[in-house]
Write a protein that holds these residues in place. Structure first.
Motif, short mmCIF file in Angstrom:
data_model
loop_
_atom_site.label_atom_id
_atom_site.label_comp_id
_atom_site.label_asym_id
_atom_site.label_seq_id
_atom_site.Cartn_x
_atom_site.Cartn_y
_atom_site.Cartn_z
N PRO A 36 -0.95 -12.30 0.50
CA PRO A 36 0.18 -11.38 0.55
C PRO A 36 0.45 -10.73 -0.81
CG PRO A 36 0.99 -13.62 0.42
CD PRO A 36 -0.51 -13.72 0.51
N PHE A 37 -0.36 -9.75 -1.15
CA PHE A 37 -0.23 -9.09 -2.45
C PHE A 37 1.17 -8.49 -2.61
CE2 PHE A 37 -4.86 -9.05 -1.89
CZ PHE A 37 -5.25 -9.54 -3.13
N ALA A 38 1.64 -8.47 -3.85
CA ALA A 38 2.97 -7.96 -4.15
C ALA A 38 3.06 -6.44 -4.03
CB ALA A 38 3.38 -8.38 -5.57
N GLN A 39 1.91 -5.77 -4.00
CA GLN A 39 1.88 -4.32 -3.85
C GLN A 39 1.10 -3.95 -2.59
OE1 GLN A 39 0.62 -2.25 -7.41
NE2 GLN A 39 1.54 -3.80 -8.75
N THR A 40 1.61 -2.99 -1.85
CA THR A 40 0.95 -2.59 -0.60
C THR A 40 -0.10 -1.52 -0.82
OG1 THR A 40 2.73 -0.99 -0.20
CG2 THR A 40 2.95 -3.17 0.81
N ASP A 41 -0.18 -0.96 -2.02
CA ASP A 41 -1.21 0.01 -2.36
C ASP A 41 -1.59 -0.16 -3.82
OD1 ASP A 41 -1.71 2.26 -0.16
OD2 ASP A 41 0.42 1.70 -0.09
N PHE A 42 -2.86 -0.40 -4.08
CA PHE A 42 -3.34 -0.38 -5.47
C PHE A 42 -4.84 -0.11 -5.49
CE2 PHE A 42 -3.40 -4.91 -4.25
CZ PHE A 42 -4.70 -5.30 -4.60
N LYS A 43 -5.27 0.53 -6.56
CA LYS A 43 -6.67 0.92 -6.72
C LYS A 43 -7.53 -0.30 -7.03
CE LYS A 43 -5.56 5.62 -8.20
NZ LYS A 43 -5.67 6.65 -9.27
N PRO A 44 -8.85 -0.18 -6.87
CA PRO A 44 -9.74 -1.33 -7.09
C PRO A 44 -9.58 -1.96 -8.47
CG PRO A 44 -10.91 0.44 -5.99
CD PRO A 44 -9.58 1.00 -6.38
#
Length: 392
Positions: free
Chosen positions: A294-302
């Motif tokens: 469950p990442f803290a961000q719903t959108d992030f680059k590679p």
């Protein structure tokens, strides 16, 4: 897939005898009963020499709730050898085999209670769970008024289970990496701990919103587990404990939540607070863990990083993760890259579990990597510390 070191039912008696000798336990119907339950629900491993069982351990299948994601987790327990066979590498063989079997059977995590932190770090485990003990003398108890609504009731653990299960599942004890307690495990707790008593709080709608599991000796009132979902349940259950008054020399609260809570008492100086290392854990299948994390961000680059794992080579290599509209992307290369930060599986596990950030590990000289890259990764991870109430 079953490894050649997995024991079948015919080895049960021999493994029990090894357990008694290795841990210097006396045989009894009580001990044999809860140990038998452990055998029946676990995966026993063992090594024979000249037809004698000389080393063994259990790999116990559980499920844990990691911030809303259910993961298979196997707990390692009863790691044992006869003294004349210790130091010959049998336990190491069983540990590596058990971990390899977990990976092959889609088990994502593993926990254990260490006899030596240094020893189990060799297999990729790291300290993840701590407990805090709060002790107060019986003559220094504060006055706490119970809630004006609801009632506290007492019963045995066996009778309490159907009443308190939902409260446990709704509490942090089962949501930050803690067990999703199966029915057999609740039953096992009644077998192993017949001395445990329960007080539960029932509101005016007859909903159980909190409970205590506790024990009493001549000198001590010990709270083993304290779940409170509402202010009323917290207030009334605490009042219940303190109403025992000077009948006990000391009162001890064991808290699986490692965050300090002494400030909630009117006079924190009356408390003696100690933090105790509790259990270790490791990621077994990194691919499966990252896929549901469950990442803290719903959108992030590679973002890329290297993982070193001497025990499970399937985890070792370069990992690149990204999230687009809540969907996780994972790329893996077995070759390590030079331009990305490198972590051992232990260092990475501590960070993603929220136990200690990568930046904090760097500050203590445990990681050598660019601070900006570490901060970028830390911002993706859970920040709450893991919580585990159970012991196996």
């Amino acid at each position: 897939m079953k490894s050649r070191f997995v024991l079948d039912q015919s080895a049960k008696s021999a493994l029990y005898d090894l357990y008694l000798y290795a841990f210097n336990k006396s045989d009894s119907d009580f001990r044999k009963q809860f140990w038998s339950t452990r055998f029946d629900h676990g995966i026993p491993y063992g090594i024979y020499e000249n037809h004698d069982l000389v080393s063994g351990l259990f790999s116990m299948p559980y499920k844990v709730n990691f911030h809303g994601q259910a993961f298979l987790m196997n707990g390692i327990t009863d790691v044992m050898s006869v003294p004349e066979y210790s130091g010959k590498g049998a336990v190491g063989t069983l540990m590596k085999t058990a971990l390899s079997d977990m990976y092959e059977n889609d088990v994502v995590l593993s926990y254990l209670a260490p006899f030596s932190f240094a020893y189990y770090r060799k297999f990729g485990y790291e300290q993840l769970f701590d407990h805090q003990l709060y002790q107060i003398d019986g003559d220094k108890l504060p006055r706490v008024r119970p809630s004006k609504t609801g009632h506290v009731r007492r019963t045995s653990l066996a009778k309490a289970i159907p009443l308190i299960q939902e409260a446990y599942l709704s509490s942090p004890l089962s949501q930050n990496g803690g067990l999703i307690r199966a029915d057999w495990w609740w039953h096992y707790l009644t077998e192993k701990h017949p001395e445990w008593q329960v007080a539960y709080f029932e509101d005016d709608q007859q909903t159980v919103t909190g409970y205590l599991i506790y024990t009493r000796t001549a000198d001590e009132f010990h709270v083993q587990e304290f779940v409170h979902l509402t202010p009323a349940s917290y207030q009334s259950l605490l009042s219940f404990v303190f109403k025992h008054g000077a009948g006990y020399q000391s009162y001890t609260f064991e808290n699986a939540n490692p965050n300090y809570q002494g400030d909630l008492l009117a006079d924190p100086y009356a408390l003696k607070v100690t933090t105790q290392p509790y259990m270790m854990g490791r990621i077994v299948n990194l691919q499966a863990f990252l896929a549901k994390y469950p990442f803290a961000q719903t959108d992030f680059k590679p973002v890329s990083f290297n993982i070193l794992d001497e025990t499970l080579e399937q985890n070792q290599g370069t990992w690149t993760i990204s999230v687009t509209a809540g969907k996780t992307g994972i790329e893996y290369d077995s070759e390590l890259k030079e331009a990305v930060p490198t972590f051992t599986i232990q260092q990475f596990t501590k960070a993603v579990f929220g136990y200690r950030s990568l930046a904090a590990q760097r500050a203590f000289g445990q990681i050598a990597a660019d601070a900006e890259k570490l901060a970028k990764l830390d911002n993706l991870f859970i920040q709450q510390k893991p919580i585990l109430a159970d012991y196996f």
